[in-house]
Scaffold this active site. Sequence first.
Site, short mmCIF file in Angstrom:
data_model
loop_
_atom_site.label_atom_id
_atom_site.label_comp_id
_atom_site.label_asym_id
_atom_site.label_seq_id
_atom_site.Cartn_x
_atom_site.Cartn_y
_atom_site.Cartn_z
N GLY A 1 6.36 6.99 -11.08
CA GLY A 1 5.96 5.63 -10.67
C GLY A 1 5.84 4.56 -11.92
N GLY B 1 4.80 12.26 -11.80
CA GLY B 1 4.97 11.09 -11.07
C GLY B 1 6.14 10.11 -11.85
N GLU C 1 0.39 -11.16 2.09
CA GLU C 1 1.45 -11.37 2.23
C GLU C 1 2.32 -10.33 3.09
OE1 GLU C 1 1.66 -10.62 -2.98
OE2 GLU C 1 2.55 -9.12 -2.07
N VAL D 1 4.59 18.16 -6.21
CA VAL D 1 3.30 19.16 -6.87
C VAL D 1 2.44 20.10 -6.63
CG1 VAL D 1 1.46 19.46 -9.36
CG2 VAL D 1 3.27 17.97 -8.96
#
Length: 446
Positions: free
Chosen positions: A34, A32, A196, A100
């Site tokens: 991120g 990952g 938002e 993965v």
Amino acid sequence: MPMTNVVTDNLSQVSGAHASAQRAKRRVVIIGGGFAGVAAARALKRADVEIVLIDRRNHHIFQPLLYQVATAVLAPAEIAAPLRQLEAKQKNLSVVLADVTGINLSTRTVEAIQPGLGIRKRAFDHLIVATGMRPSYFGHDEFAQHAPGLKSLNDAETIRTRILSAFELAEATEDEVERARQMTFVLVGAGPTGVELAASIAQMTAVTLRRNFRNIDPAKSRIILLDGGTRILPSFDETLAVRVARRLGKLGVEVKTGLKVEKVDEQGVVAGGERIASATVLWSAGVAASPVVKMLGTKTDRAGRALVGPYLEIGEASDVFVAGDASSMLQDGHPVPGVAQAAIQQGRFVGRLIARRIQERADGYPFRYRSKGNMAVVGKNFAILETNHLRTSGFLTWIVWALLHVLALPQLQNRFRVQTQWFWSYLTGQRSSRLITEAPRPAGPR
Ligand SMILES: Cc1cc2nc3c(=O)[nH]c(=O)nc-3n(C[C@H](O)[C@H](O)[C@H](O)COP(=O)(O)OP(=O)(O)OC[C@H]3O[C@@H](n4cnc5c(N)ncnc54)[C@H](O)[C@@H]3O)c2cc1C
């Protein structure tokens, strides 16, 4: 090589301690790229290790601004950065583009499908799982094709295409009922993302699209924000939520709380027994952990996040960590929130911890999350901020929000481009990324 072949990298043919002894350096595999994964990799920059960062995407996404891509304010590349650039800055790091598919804790290997190569196995000495979350439809995965969630750049482009296409179809049709359906936007989930998005769509209909059509007035669109809870923004103090609800009302957003969504189909939604005809339903009601967590075979919470200990390790194996949104941890009786700051702090913590262990130093203090405050933005000129000592909202808070978000973007060029786009958009009300791209990929959980 056929996709079904499993190839083991040369260092992992022997597993466990023996494999590790054969390697010149210990290997840290991070799954990952991120916030948590990148922070962990950076924290290991000076460590004497070999780092392999695996991600199924070739880019890191600044998720807090995804809603602006979904509403045509920004282009996808403006909020993303290629992961491969990390390699240039960090000699001990290799990036691998792969999905993965398996983790074996007894052989200490990770299995991943690499485009063009098939399945590859990699051995690890230390493993960091930082694969984040995905949208959850509370057991109704069939909703996904009609109500995309917002998690990736693909999702954002799908949403942007749906919103802009709805206005084109409304302009084209002569059927008033269909026109009303096309001009009705339903957002399910009134957390920060729902709020938002709703405010940004409202601003777009009132300003950006004004006088752009002959047969419709986009300002007459209905924007409905639905939530099953008793109020919007449950992660913020109620006084701020009330101010946001008022602001949304001014922008023309209809807020409906206490309504559970029972059905989502091509005609719209059914919520609280009432059907709302809508061609664009967007989902931000729930999240679940990435399926990679399951591959660890460890204990999880109800959302599938790994229950980690004070050093973010799982109980089943040593030196196997879960960081960021994919982990679940209590601090002073409250869960550590699934926000970018927490993911960055956890990633950094695990990176530093591994560096200490490699130097055979003691672990030090356990992880402690330090919140710098939470923010949400509600259209132009209005944001809210909540810290331990402060609750504020309005124009100045919006300026702070804009500055912090520009500074937090991953690359200098992103900062420059976003700043320029925002300045132009602020002055003219125009949005630069109003593209209807063909055949958006159906969204849904992976
Ligand atoms: C729309 C939206 C708005 C948000 N707004 C805010 C905000 O304003 N402020 C805030 O603090 N937080 C916000 N968040 C939350 C914040 O983005 C997350 O808390 C943060 O991204 C978590 O970081 P992470 O590293 O755990 O996971 P992520 O950033 O999600 O990264 C996970 C990575 O794992 C990779 N991955 C997943 N599965 C696999 C696999 N099988 N194989 C290989 N790679 C895989 C993914 O490609 C991804 O790159 C927002 C989130 C969203 C979705």
